[in-house]
Design a protein around this motif. Structure first.
Motif, PDB file in Angstrom:
ATOM      1  N   LYS A   1       0.850  -1.184   0.000  1.00 56.13           N
ATOM      2  CA  LYS A   1       0.000   0.000   0.000  1.00 56.13           C
ATOM      3  C   LYS A   1       0.886   1.235   0.000  1.00 56.13           C
ATOM      4  O   LYS A   1       2.041   1.177   0.418  1.00 56.13           O
ATOM      5  CB  LYS A   1      -0.912   0.015   1.237  1.00 56.13           C
ATOM      6  CG  LYS A   1      -1.913  -1.131   1.295  1.00 56.13           C
ATOM      7  CD  LYS A   1      -2.758  -1.042   2.577  1.00 56.13           C
ATOM      8  CE  LYS A   1      -3.725  -2.206   2.674  1.00 56.13           C
ATOM      9  NZ  LYS A   1      -4.507  -2.160   3.945  1.00 56.13           N
TER      10      LYS A   1
ATOM     11  N   PHE B   1       1.612   6.321  -8.620  1.00 52.52           N
ATOM     12  CA  PHE B   1       1.978   5.021  -9.173  1.00 52.52           C
ATOM     13  C   PHE B   1       1.011   3.995  -8.640  1.00 52.52           C
ATOM     14  O   PHE B   1       0.511   4.115  -7.506  1.00 52.52           O
ATOM     15  CB  PHE B   1       3.422   4.665  -8.766  1.00 52.52           C
ATOM     16  CG  PHE B   1       4.041   3.579  -9.590  1.00 52.52           C
ATOM     17  CD1 PHE B   1       4.326   3.773 -10.927  1.00 52.52           C
ATOM     18  CD2 PHE B   1       4.357   2.353  -9.021  1.00 52.52           C
ATOM     19  CE1 PHE B   1       4.921   2.776 -11.687  1.00 52.52           C
ATOM     20  CE2 PHE B   1       4.952   1.348  -9.766  1.00 52.52           C
ATOM     21  CZ  PHE B   1       5.230   1.569 -11.110  1.00 52.52           C
ATOM     22  N   ASP B   2       0.738   2.971  -9.453  1.00 50.07           N
ATOM     23  CA  ASP B   2      -0.182   1.924  -9.021  1.00 50.07           C
ATOM     24  C   ASP B   2       0.514   0.982  -8.037  1.00 50.07           C
ATOM     25  O   ASP B   2       1.552   0.394  -8.348  1.00 50.07           O
ATOM     26  CB  ASP B   2      -0.680   1.120 -10.235  1.00 50.07           C
ATOM     27  CG  ASP B   2      -1.647   1.903 -11.104  1.00 50.07           C
ATOM     28  OD1 ASP B   2      -2.279   2.830 -10.567  1.00 50.07           O
ATOM     29  OD2 ASP B   2      -1.756   1.590 -12.302  1.00 50.07           O
TER      30      ASP B   2
ATOM     31  N   ALA C   1       3.342  -2.786  -5.661  1.00 52.64           N
ATOM     32  CA  ALA C   1       4.393  -2.685  -6.668  1.00 52.64           C
ATOM     33  C   ALA C   1       5.690  -3.295  -6.163  1.00 52.64           C
ATOM     34  O   ALA C   1       5.935  -3.374  -4.957  1.00 52.64           O
ATOM     35  CB  ALA C   1       4.627  -1.227  -7.038  1.00 52.64           C
TER      36      ALA C   1
ATOM     37  N   SER D   1       3.893   2.548 -16.190  1.00 49.41           N
ATOM     38  CA  SER D   1       2.494   2.102 -16.186  1.00 49.41           C
ATOM     39  C   SER D   1       2.279   0.915 -15.264  1.00 49.41           C
ATOM     40  O   SER D   1       1.151   0.568 -14.934  1.00 49.41           O
ATOM     41  CB  SER D   1       2.063   1.719 -17.606  1.00 49.41           C
ATOM     42  OG  SER D   1       2.758   0.556 -18.037  1.00 49.41           O
ATOM     43  N   GLY D   2       3.368   0.272 -14.852  1.00 46.76           N
ATOM     44  CA  GLY D   2       3.259  -0.893 -13.981  1.00 46.76           C
ATOM     45  C   GLY D   2       3.147  -2.213 -14.719  1.00 46.76           C
ATOM     46  O   GLY D   2       3.043  -3.270 -14.093  1.00 46.76           O
TER      47      GLY D   2
ATOM     48  N   ASP E   1       1.636  -8.548 -17.455  1.00 44.60           N
ATOM     49  CA  ASP E   1       2.248  -8.421 -16.136  1.00 44.60           C
ATOM     50  C   ASP E   1       3.657  -9.008 -16.103  1.00 44.60           C
ATOM     51  O   ASP E   1       3.923 -10.079 -16.666  1.00 44.60           O
ATOM     52  CB  ASP E   1       1.416  -9.161 -15.080  1.00 44.60           C
ATOM     53  CG  ASP E   1       0.137  -8.421 -14.727  1.00 44.60           C
ATOM     54  OD1 ASP E   1       0.105  -7.182 -14.880  1.00 44.60           O
ATOM     55  OD2 ASP E   1      -0.824  -9.081 -14.293  1.00 44.60           O
TER      56      ASP E   1
ATOM     57  N   HIS F   1      -2.309  -8.820  -9.959  1.00 42.10           N
ATOM     58  CA  HIS F   1      -1.306  -7.945 -10.556  1.00 42.10           C
ATOM     59  C   HIS F   1      -0.460  -7.242  -9.498  1.00 42.10           C
ATOM     60  O   HIS F   1      -0.972  -6.750  -8.495  1.00 42.10           O
ATOM     61  CB  HIS F   1      -2.004  -6.897 -11.435  1.00 42.10           C
ATOM     62  CG  HIS F   1      -1.160  -5.733 -11.808  1.00 42.10           C
ATOM     63  ND1 HIS F   1      -0.252  -5.771 -12.838  1.00 42.10           N
ATOM     64  CD2 HIS F   1      -1.081  -4.474 -11.282  1.00 42.10           C
ATOM     65  CE1 HIS F   1       0.341  -4.601 -12.943  1.00 42.10           C
ATOM     66  NE2 HIS F   1      -0.142  -3.792 -12.012  1.00 42.10           N
TER      67      HIS F   1
ATOM     68  N   SER G   1       2.530  -4.166  -9.792  1.00 42.61           N
ATOM     69  CA  SER G   1       3.170  -3.254 -10.750  1.00 42.61           C
ATOM     70  C   SER G   1       4.673  -3.431 -10.765  1.00 42.61           C
ATOM     71  O   SER G   1       5.307  -3.676  -9.731  1.00 42.61           O
ATOM     72  CB  SER G   1       2.839  -1.801 -10.396  1.00 42.61           C
ATOM     73  OG  SER G   1       1.475  -1.529 -10.574  1.00 42.61           O
TER      74      SER G   1
END
Length: 373
Positions: A10, A54-55, A58, A114-115, A122, A130, A132
């Motif tokens: 997170k 950013f997504d 990750a 974009s991740g 992926d 998923h 990133s």
């Protein structure tokens, strides 16, 4: 293939090392890489904390070095066992790539931030979900898959543990000077912030023949290191006004070139005020902060310029080998900024980077790696 990786679940969470991350197969133009080490960059922190958007979740890291384990069927310039540095991805096909400006690749953001991989698939999943990637690379991992365009081959007699930051921080700072500002012998330059990017810019100014290479910071130990690495003058801006000090050093004129690596609003405006007539400042920090300038009084009257520079306007496959040659010559001693940490010390290393305790933390991911004699 299951791998170990440091995951941010997170926004603003710490890194958590997990050993059940699923790595995708290589693509036809790709390489599978066993990661030896990775630098930690302030851009990683900006993504972790949400400052850059950013997504998440990750897997970050974009200053990786490693050894090629597999090659795709369309790869002809790499083979299993090659030692590589990993940098950003560019498509190689758009107009800007064909002009030799891969940092302005039309697909740069989509491919690096974009991740996902450039085709939208992926890199990594956890329990089918998923995760990133970063820079089509993600080097906070034991293994990764990349495109051949992410890779720069290096000699096996070099210590891979030291080299990863050449793929981002060092090539960004030096490239800003070599490729964008292009000072001439006899010019003057001031670098604001003496982290890895700033010190790289400073060394590039020295190599370019600048007569005054001025390092500006608020940390005395960093300024001492800057002198060892080539600064002709240092300014502790916690004790004196940086603009006044720079004007004094340059006989009242100001510098021809300035580079701000701090992203601090006051420092960015100082970098403009410290310029001579016709001078240019490059602002290259990843920062949420903005500055206000008077286009007439701050810029037009003295014909000053502000430029933004992405990744030092570099071509990694050209610029990184050049930096390695400068390193061998003893004029680009980038490894003086580095400190090694074990992979499981990633949160400590990141905190030391943020606080400034360590200029360039290096995560040793493959403890069994030894440089070849």
């Amino acid at each position: 293939m299951k791998i170990k990786a440091a995951v941010v679940d997170k926004v603003n969470d710490p890194f958590v090392i997990k050993d059940d991350i699923e790595l995708a197969d290589i693509q036809d133009d790709g390489l599978q890489v066993k990661v030896v080490a990775s630098g930690i960059c302030h851009s990683d922190e900006a993504l972790r904390t949400g400052d850059a958007g950013f997504d998440i979740p990750a897997i970050l890291g974009h200053e990786g070095s490693g050894i090629v384990e597999k090659v795709g069927k369309n790869v002809h310039n790499f083979e299993v066992g090659d030692h590589i540095i990993m940098s950003f991805y560019s498509c190689g096909e758009c107009d800007n790539c064909l002009k030799g400006i891969p940092t302005q690749c039309r697909k740069y953001a989509a491919s690096n931030l974009s991740g996902t991989r450039p085709d939208g698939s992926d890199h990594f999943t956890e329990n089918g979900k998923h995760i990133s990637d970063m820079f089509n690379q993600s080097s906070f991992t034991t293994h990764t898959v990349i495109s051949k365009r992410n890779a720069v081959k290096v000699s096996k007699d070099l210590d891979l543990r030291k080299l990863g930051p050449l793929g981002c921080g060092y090539v960004t700072g030096s490239g800003t000077v070599f490729n964008t500002l292009k000072p001439r012998p006899g010019d003057t330059i001031a670098v604001f912030g003496t982290g890895a990017v700033g010190l790289a810019a400073m060394m590039a100014g020295k190599i370019s023949g600048c007569t005054h290479v001025i390092a500006v910071d608020i940390v005395p130990s960093r300024l001492e290191l800057a002198q060892k690495m080539g600064a002709t003058d240092i300014v502790d801006s916690s004790k004196e006004d940086a603009v006044e000090a720079i004007k004094k050093i340059t006989n009242g004129l100001g510098v021809d070139w300035a580079v701000d690596t701090t992203g601090v609003a006051k420092v960015m405006t100082d970098s403009i005020a410290a310029l001579t007539q016709g001078g240019t400042t490059a602002t290259i920090a990843v920062t949420p902060h903005n500055i206000e300038v008077s286009t007439w009084n701050d810029l037009c009257v003295d014909d000053k310029k502000i430029v933004g520079v992405n990744m030092g306007d570099s071509i990694p496959q050209v610029d990184i080998p050049r930096l390695i040659e400068f390193y061998k010559m003893g004029v680009f001693p980038f490894d003086l900024t580095e400190k090694f940490y074990d992979f499981d010390q990633i949160n400590e290393a990141d905190a030391d980077s943020v606080s400034g305790k360590t200029i360039k933390p290096i995560l040793i991911i493959d403890k069994d790696y030894k440089p070849e004699a």
